[in-house]
Scaffold this motif. Sequence first.
Motif, mmCIF file in Angstrom:
data_model
loop_
_atom_site.group_PDB
_atom_site.id
_atom_site.type_symbol
_atom_site.label_atom_id
_atom_site.label_comp_id
_atom_site.label_asym_id
_atom_site.label_seq_id
_atom_site.Cartn_x
_atom_site.Cartn_y
_atom_site.Cartn_z
ATOM 1 N N ALA A 60 24.082 11.234 37.267
ATOM 2 C CA ALA A 60 23.920 12.150 36.456
ATOM 3 C C ALA A 60 23.800 11.796 34.891
ATOM 4 O O ALA A 60 22.870 12.130 34.034
ATOM 5 N N VAL A 61 24.489 10.700 34.519
ATOM 6 C CA VAL A 61 24.646 10.352 33.256
ATOM 7 C C VAL A 61 23.183 9.388 32.827
ATOM 8 O O VAL A 61 22.608 9.703 31.615
ATOM 9 N N GLN A 62 22.783 8.769 33.901
ATOM 10 C CA GLN A 62 21.765 7.934 33.605
ATOM 11 C C GLN A 62 20.427 9.046 33.534
ATOM 12 O O GLN A 62 19.431 8.862 32.880
ATOM 13 N N ALA A 63 20.501 10.198 34.331
ATOM 14 C CA ALA A 63 19.179 11.216 34.165
ATOM 15 C C ALA A 63 19.379 11.645 32.819
ATOM 16 O O ALA A 63 18.269 11.904 32.147
ATOM 17 N N ALA A 64 20.710 12.069 32.337
ATOM 18 C CA ALA A 64 20.695 12.527 31.017
ATOM 19 C C ALA A 64 20.334 11.360 29.950
ATOM 20 O O ALA A 64 19.649 11.905 28.908
ATOM 21 N N GLN A 65 20.714 10.263 30.130
ATOM 22 C CA GLN A 65 20.286 9.169 29.360
ATOM 23 C C GLN A 65 18.784 9.098 28.965
ATOM 24 O O GLN A 65 17.948 8.937 27.992
ATOM 25 N N ALA A 66 18.203 8.937 30.189
ATOM 26 C CA ALA A 66 16.597 8.829 30.361
ATOM 27 C C ALA A 66 15.876 10.087 29.734
ATOM 28 O O ALA A 66 14.927 9.837 29.082
ATOM 29 N N ALA A 67 16.668 11.077 29.709
ATOM 30 C CA ALA A 67 15.829 12.407 29.170
ATOM 31 C C ALA A 67 16.167 12.448 27.574
ATOM 32 O O ALA A 67 15.311 13.250 26.955
ATOM 33 N N PHE A 68 17.195 11.736 27.202
ATOM 34 C CA PHE A 68 17.582 11.730 25.743
ATOM 35 C C PHE A 68 16.186 11.398 24.819
ATOM 36 O O PHE A 68 16.094 12.188 23.660
ATOM 37 N N PRO A 69 15.464 10.303 25.002
ATOM 38 C CA PRO A 69 14.849 9.935 23.844
ATOM 39 C C PRO A 69 13.699 11.107 23.604
ATOM 40 O O PRO A 69 13.437 11.492 22.314
ATOM 41 N N ALA A 70 12.977 11.621 24.627
ATOM 42 C CA ALA A 70 12.024 12.538 24.400
ATOM 43 C C ALA A 70 12.747 13.772 23.974
ATOM 44 O O ALA A 70 12.078 14.492 23.141
ATOM 45 N N TRP A 71 13.988 14.359 24.504
ATOM 46 C CA TRP A 71 14.325 15.431 23.965
ATOM 47 C C TRP A 71 14.907 15.272 22.542
ATOM 48 O O TRP A 71 14.575 16.520 21.545
ATOM 49 N N ARG A 72 15.353 14.306 22.185
ATOM 50 C CA ARG A 72 15.735 14.354 20.712
ATOM 51 C C ARG A 72 14.499 14.232 19.702
ATOM 52 O O ARG A 72 14.625 14.464 18.632
ATOM 53 N N ALA A 73 13.340 13.636 20.240
ATOM 54 C CA ALA A 73 12.162 13.770 19.548
ATOM 55 C C ALA A 73 11.412 15.017 19.540
ATOM 56 O O ALA A 73 10.508 15.271 18.931
ATOM 57 N N THR A 74 11.834 15.934 20.367
ATOM 58 C CA THR A 74 11.299 17.430 20.505
ATOM 59 C C THR A 74 11.534 18.189 19.292
ATOM 60 O O THR A 74 12.419 18.087 18.608
ATOM 61 N N SER A 75 10.328 18.759 18.701
ATOM 62 C CA SER A 75 10.606 19.208 17.273
ATOM 63 C C SER A 75 11.551 20.425 17.116
ATOM 64 O O SER A 75 12.070 21.203 18.407
ATOM 65 N N LEU A 76 12.079 20.742 16.210
ATOM 66 C CA LEU A 76 13.267 21.663 16.013
ATOM 67 C C LEU A 76 12.591 22.947 16.241
ATOM 68 O O LEU A 76 13.351 24.002 16.973
ATOM 69 N N SER A 77 11.252 23.304 15.824
ATOM 70 C CA SER A 77 10.612 24.535 16.395
ATOM 71 C C SER A 77 10.505 24.788 17.788
ATOM 72 O O SER A 77 10.927 25.888 18.393
ATOM 73 N N LYS A 78 10.112 23.639 18.486
ATOM 74 C CA LYS A 78 10.313 23.891 20.111
ATOM 75 C C LYS A 78 11.657 23.798 20.616
ATOM 76 O O LYS A 78 11.942 24.799 21.565
ATOM 77 N N ARG A 79 12.627 23.068 20.010
ATOM 78 C CA ARG A 79 13.997 23.455 20.620
ATOM 79 C C ARG A 79 14.339 24.740 20.309
ATOM 80 O O ARG A 79 15.191 25.368 21.148
#
Length: 509
Positions: A60-79
């Motif tokens: 589960a942590v690896q899945a979260a870690q893998a998703a992190f770069p794209a999610w943190r780069a997602t724009s504020l308006s999209k988030r």
Amino acid sequence: MTEVLETQIERGRELARISHWINGELVAGQSGRSGPVYNPATGEQTGEVDFATAQEVDRAVQAAQAAFPAWRATSLSKRSELLFRMREMFHQRREDIARILTAEHGKVLSDALGEVARGLEVIEYACGIPTLLKGEYSEQASTGIDVYSIRQPVGVVGGITPFNFPAMVPMWMFAPAIACGNTFVLKPSEKDPSASLLMAELLKEIGLPDGVFNVVHGDKVAVDALLDHSDIAAISFVGSTPVARYIYERGTKAGKRVQALAGAKNHMVVLPDADVEMAADAAVSAGYGSAGERCMAISVVVAVGDVADALVGAIQERLPKIKVGDGFEPDVEMGPLITREHRDRVASFIDKGREAGATVVADGRETAGDGDGFFLGPSLLDNVKPEMEVYLEEIFGPVLGVVRVDTYDEALRLVDENSYGNGTAIFTRDGGVARQFQFDVQAGMVGINVPIPVPVAYYSFGGWKDSLFGSSHIYGPEGIEFYTRGKVVTSRWPDPATSRVDLGFPQTR
Ligand code: NAD
């Protein structure tokens, strides 16, 4: 209706298997270890929840870690757009979430809906993430130099939550954490784990990318795996004091930031000038609401001076009107306790109180009703003394104690000397005394003629003393701070006037 819901709320079906949620899908546990989930109103087992191994937590942590770069780069308006969708979806499905809470926790349906509503407030706050993450900017801090601050997500956040708010407390954590750009692994209470899975399904439905929100079920093994995992940056915990202390020590030792909100013994001070009827209503709703299984429940009424007899009488008068039963029944006001063992432990304090010299005004065992549900009626102990076990221990059930004191100073000392400092309340008509109490008292949340002063979502929630380990309160501004790291940039650019490239700037200013 989802599979989880169907199996949880319809009686008489085979046991629901409650599995993990990793990278956007249900993943059956492989450990061979699991635990029972009950409908506390009937005493029947309704589900079996998988307990994760360290390897499953790692997945589960690896899945979260893998998703992190794209999610943190997602724009504020999209988030922020996703947070608005989350708000709409959870609001639309509030009844479904609430029904799971009643089925597994036992709280009455109206209270369960209230729980969802309080969680929704935190999601609404997190919708404002573009504003909440704004930094500061100092132009010309030195000649040609600008300084500015930004806040960035910490990475993968682990959330470990208690049984008493299986939807709201996770929302306190994952909504702001995800809004800030983090990814999340939730380890919900193994006693009522299904709400977390419905929330996971709903998050997928609104388009939250896979891996941003994960759920692992389990016990200490799963918790330890989160605490020790090198890819977990922060831990949010809500639960009892001994476990909170342990989580804080082990998590910080592993180099993580940890906020650990803990147990409580909330005092309600009633001064002689208080409106007795109002105070009695407050003591009853705050003492017995959700069967006393709230960290902000009132568990001690401190009656000052001659208000005591009238107040105890007014509380006693109200007790027979509290209908105890299955939380799905519309006129029931108080449901069962979470497990048989917990009910028996809570009930044991009635005898402990009597043996230590307290007066048993109401014994909830006499009004618990028949059947196999984990019920205990409202219990009231008068003449409780600070050295008694019933005073010192967090009972976490519908047993309200009354301590009689002579003066405001004595009442204040009692609150301050108690090892817990979550919430407290004062009932009085005197604004000056109320203001003094707010100034003096050693607790994190204070109510003035308000028995359960849970802060609104744009303030932060947290106690003092043994009710909090770490320095950060949860949700609100402190939540945003906890789930982000500050970065300060000091910048200087070549003077365009002296630039070797001719940009067409005037040569003199
Ligand atoms: P708990 O401490 O038993 O469990 C909380 C979480 O920790 C659960 O997920 C559980 O699986 C895990 N856990 C339990 N024992 C563990 C251990 N030995 N090692 C590692 N992990 C462990 O709490 P609970 O009984 O689920 O919840 C009730 C408690 O939570 C009460 O003390 C209540 O006051 C407190 N609480 C506090 C707040 C707050 O905001 N301060 C809010 C809600 C509940």
